[in-house]
Motif scaffolding. Structure first.
Motif, PDB file in Angstrom:
ATOM      1  N   THR A  74     -12.138   1.346 -10.132  1.00 46.52           N
ATOM      2  CA  THR A  74     -11.892   1.373  -8.682  1.00 46.52           C
ATOM      3  C   THR A  74     -12.819   2.337  -7.954  1.00 46.52           C
ATOM      4  OG1 THR A  74     -10.180   3.068  -8.937  1.00 46.52           O
ATOM      5  CG2 THR A  74      -9.465   0.768  -8.975  1.00 46.52           C
ATOM      6  N   PHE A 152      -3.064  -2.591  -1.312  1.00 47.73           N
ATOM      7  CA  PHE A 152      -3.675  -3.257  -2.452  1.00 47.73           C
ATOM      8  C   PHE A 152      -2.818  -3.074  -3.708  1.00 47.73           C
ATOM      9  CE2 PHE A 152      -6.875  -2.070   0.555  1.00 47.73           C
ATOM     10  CZ  PHE A 152      -7.744  -3.152   0.606  1.00 47.73           C
ATOM     11  N   HIS A 159      -8.410  -7.037  -7.747  1.00 53.58           N
ATOM     12  CA  HIS A 159      -7.761  -5.938  -7.026  1.00 53.58           C
ATOM     13  C   HIS A 159      -8.647  -4.698  -7.046  1.00 53.58           C
ATOM     14  CE1 HIS A 159      -3.708  -7.901  -8.319  1.00 53.58           C
ATOM     15  NE2 HIS A 159      -4.254  -8.528  -7.293  1.00 53.58           N
TER      16      HIS A 159
END
Length: 484
Positions: A74, A152, A159
């Motif tokens: 991420t 999210f 994602h």
């Protein structure tokens, strides 16, 4: 032109139907259909003996995802492709990128729809079915969570990509000349994590490292304004971990000014405004929602008249991972000894494992290591004893005791908590009559164990090479902050 299009579509459908019919006619080995490509589904498909079985995998996701490293992608500590394995790389496996909409247990038939060609439906026959579709994020019915551009989930690579883009967007927006108010900048850089489990904690830790190592370098004027906040409904984060490790992480986060709100529930979200159970509300730039799991629609929609379910919707299985019918009588003592339950779905040729299922007497937690061990177990039994044996326990010169029930071996729980630190809740074990609690590990040693364990668990040599390279790149050159 319309006539040609209709003719082309009909021809395609006829061709696919004939191809499916031909495969049904020509196959000489028992066909095992595997629904799902997660920890259980991918592992069982990988381990099944292809010389004995035809293996078909049906999943809308065409890759296996190594979920423990998902938070690292991420912020750019790792790149997305380094933590996935394409299903088609399993030798001699047929893969369908499709959704299973309905299961006809009486006719051993799957009703599927192509994930890429909307409107195209097809059927698949099976001799044995393995249900391992995984799970999805549970929104707990909180208004404003779904379809919110600021909220999210963190369960798929898609994602993670979305979180990474949104995170960088928040910093670019905050640095724009159009934003002149410092209060607005603080709102954009207020990052909220809902849930206090390992995924949430690891994401918050990765985000903290990103702020400390990269934002402080590339956005020095915005770095002091960024804030990380964790909201957990229970009294502590990492609720399944040993108390000493929980206190260690909570103390560490307090030192880092990561705000941890325990005993607090998000009641409603209005676009980018969170309303909490204590009556307070605040604006945020991005929220990551990771509050547990619920069953996928396929499992939810299986009729209660056909399959047995636990209170929260997980499918009930016997000690051999066979899916149970609702009329099954449960004898805990016999079950614990590994004896077969009285009623199984279909002809005893349907198995369920992973997040979607749990033992009828003592369901195990929905963990990756549980699902992986179940995949290993079931493939081993099918390879060794054959499909008929597992169905009926009636082979020649054999008894039910020849087939051992599934036994889960807990390997401990680990989490990375940032700044080269981690926690390892090592498993307890029995040595004779003595119960031994293994020491709990925290700090740099736990971090090394975390990285070493997950590196060795990689499926392919490619990822075993790529992952250390990305770790080294991150350590020396920092994370990539480009947005695309």
């Amino acid at each position: 032109m319309n006539h040609l299009r209709i003719h082309s579509k009909l021809s395609t459908q006829v061709h696919r139907t004939l191809a499916t019919s031909a495969s049904k006619t020509l196959h000489t080995k028992p066909r095992i259909a595997v629904i799902g490509a997660g920890w259980a589904g991918y592992r069982v498909a990988q381990d099944l003996d292809k010389s004995k079985f035809e293996v078909e995998v049906i999943s809308p996701r065409n890759h296996f995802l190594f979920t423990p490293l998902l938070p690292s992608t991420t912020v750019g500590t790792l790149e997305f492709r380094a933590i996935q394995e394409p299903v088609r790389t399993i030798p001699h496996v047929v893969y369908h990128q499709a959704n299973v909409n309905k299961i006809d247990f009486a006719k051993n038939t799957l009703h599927c729809s192509d994930a890429l060609d909307n409107g195209f439906d097809f059927h698949l026959q099976y001799d044995a079915l393995i249900l391992a579709p995984g799970s999805e994020t549970n929104t707990l019915g909180v208004p404003g969570v779904k379809n919110n551009a600021h909220v999210f989930f963190l369960k798929q690579l898609s994602h993670s990509r979305a979180i990474r883009n949104k995170l960088l967007e928040c910093f670019e927006r905050a640095s724009s000349p159009a934003v002149t108010d410092e209060a607005h900048r603080r709102e954009l850089l207020n990052f909220v994590v809902v849930g206090g489990g390992p995924t949430s904690i690891e994401f918050a830790s990765e985000l903290y490292d990103f702020l400390e190592d990269d934002v402080s370098r590339w956005y020095p004027d915005l770095y002091p304004l960024a804030k990380v906040k964790i909201i957990e409904a229970s009294g502590h984060i990492l609720g399944s971990f040993n108390n000493s490790l929980v206190h260690y992480v909570e103390k560490l986060f307090k030192k880092r000014n990561i705000e941890v709100l325990t005993g607090t529930v998000v009641q409603k979200i209005d676009e980018n405004v969170a309303h909490l159970s204590d009556g307070s509300s605040f604006k945020f730039g991005m929220m990551v929602w990771s509050t547990g799991i619920k069953q996928v629609p396929l499992v939810e929609e299986l009729p209660d008249a056909e399959v047995a379910k636990h209170a929260r919707g997980r499918l009930k299985t016997d000690a051999y991972l066979r899916l149970l019918a609702p009329s099954t009588s449960s004898d805990p003592h016999a079950h614990a000894q590994g004896h077969a339950m009285t009623e199984c779905v279909g002809q005893g040729n349907v198995f369920a494992m992973g997040d979607c299922a749990g033992d009828a007497v003592k369901p195990l937690p929905a963990l990756a290591q549980v699902a992986s061990q179940q995949g290993i177990y079931l493939a081993k039994q099918l390879n060794q004893f054959g499909l008929d044996y597992v169905r009926h326990f009636r082979p020649k010169n054999s008894t039910v005791s020849d087939l051992p029930p599934f036994r889960y071996q807990h390997l401990g729980s680990m989490a990375s908590v940032g700044e080269w630190k981690g926690v390892f809740d090592s498993p307890s074990f029995d040595a004779g009559d003595t119960h031994i609690d293994a020491p709990k590990v925290q700090g740099f040693l736990a971090f090394l164990l975390w990285r070493s364990a997950y590196w060795t668990k990689q499926v392919s040599l490619v990822n075993k090479i790529l992952i250390p390279m990305y770790w080294f790149k991150c350590m020396i050159f920092g994370r990539d902050i480009s947005r695309f």
